[in-house]
Design a protein around this motif. Structure first.
Motif, short mmCIF file in Angstrom:
data_model
loop_
_atom_site.label_atom_id
_atom_site.label_comp_id
_atom_site.label_asym_id
_atom_site.label_seq_id
_atom_site.Cartn_x
_atom_site.Cartn_y
_atom_site.Cartn_z
N GLN A 2 1.97 3.13 3.90
CA GLN A 2 1.39 2.66 2.64
C GLN A 2 2.03 3.34 1.43
N ASP A 3 2.53 4.55 1.59
CA ASP A 3 3.01 5.31 0.43
C ASP A 3 4.49 5.13 0.12
N ILE A 4 5.22 4.38 0.95
CA ILE A 4 6.65 4.22 0.71
C ILE A 4 6.91 3.58 -0.64
N LEU A 5 6.10 2.63 -1.05
CA LEU A 5 6.31 1.98 -2.34
C LEU A 5 5.71 2.78 -3.49
N GLN A 61 -1.00 9.35 -0.26
CA GLN A 61 -1.08 9.39 -1.72
C GLN A 61 -2.01 8.28 -2.23
N VAL A 62 -1.74 7.05 -1.78
CA VAL A 62 -2.59 5.91 -2.17
C VAL A 62 -3.10 5.15 -0.94
N GLY A 63 -2.41 5.24 0.17
CA GLY A 63 -2.79 4.49 1.36
C GLY A 63 -4.20 4.81 1.81
N TYR A 64 -4.99 3.75 2.03
CA TYR A 64 -6.37 3.86 2.55
C TYR A 64 -7.27 4.67 1.61
N ARG A 65 -6.92 4.76 0.32
CA ARG A 65 -7.71 5.55 -0.64
C ARG A 65 -8.33 4.66 -1.71
N GLU A 66 -8.70 3.46 -1.36
CA GLU A 66 -9.32 2.53 -2.31
C GLU A 66 -10.52 3.19 -2.99
N GLY A 67 -10.58 3.06 -4.32
CA GLY A 67 -11.69 3.59 -5.09
C GLY A 67 -11.53 5.05 -5.48
N ILE A 77 -7.38 3.64 -7.39
CA ILE A 77 -6.54 2.95 -6.40
C ILE A 77 -7.27 1.70 -5.93
N VAL A 78 -6.53 0.60 -5.84
CA VAL A 78 -7.11 -0.68 -5.42
C VAL A 78 -6.41 -1.18 -4.16
N SER A 86 -2.81 -6.18 3.86
CA SER A 86 -3.32 -5.60 2.62
C SER A 86 -2.50 -4.37 2.27
N SER A 87 -2.48 -4.04 0.98
CA SER A 87 -1.79 -2.85 0.52
C SER A 87 -2.68 -2.10 -0.46
N TYR A 88 -2.51 -0.80 -0.51
CA TYR A 88 -3.26 0.04 -1.44
C TYR A 88 -2.27 0.47 -2.51
N ILE A 89 -2.65 0.28 -3.77
CA ILE A 89 -1.73 0.61 -4.86
C ILE A 89 -2.44 1.27 -6.02
N CYS A 90 -1.65 1.96 -6.84
CA CYS A 90 -2.14 2.37 -8.15
C CYS A 90 -1.70 1.29 -9.12
N PRO A 91 -2.64 0.57 -9.75
CA PRO A 91 -2.27 -0.52 -10.64
C PRO A 91 -1.56 -0.07 -11.91
N THR A 92 -1.61 1.22 -12.23
CA THR A 92 -0.92 1.74 -13.41
C THR A 92 0.50 2.21 -13.06
#
Ligand SMILES: [Zn+2]
Length: 95
Positions: A2-5, A61-67, A77-78, A86-92
């Motif tokens: 999840q964190d590669i991107l 970092q962001v993977g599986y850390r929604e909210g 993180i969404v 599905s992917s977990y990302i920081c929208p900013t």
């Protein structure tokens, strides 16, 4: 992973041809670094290696850390739909 991107701050729906040379280079480096880190730790914590030993990788970092807050900017993180998964990302951070 999840964190590669997240490391090169790329949005998962970006198309490869839209990446400039610097973004392509950072993506390549992130793939190498994230995979090396995960293999150094023996895989994910819920996986087992050939010797039936559990992996030790669990620091996403962001993977599986929604909210939860982004470790870089604090944005929430969404979880987004990306094709059939599905992917977990920081929208900013990830554009
Ligand atoms: Zn962020």
């Amino acid at each position: 992973m999840q964190d590669i991107l997240f490391r090169p701050r790329l949005h998962p729906l970006r198309k490869i041809p839209s990446l400039d040379e610097g973004e392509q280079r950072r993506l390549y480096q992130a793939i190498q670094q994230e995979l090396q880190n995960a293999t150094d730790l023996g895989g994910l914590i819920y996986e087992r290696d050939l010797y039936n030993q559990p992996g030790r990788f669990q620091q996403f970092q962001v993977g599986y850390r929604e909210g939860k807050p982004c470790p870089v900017c604090g944005s929430i993180i969404v979880k987004i739909r990306t094709s059939s998964t599905s992917s977990y990302i920081c929208p900013t951070c990830q554009t």
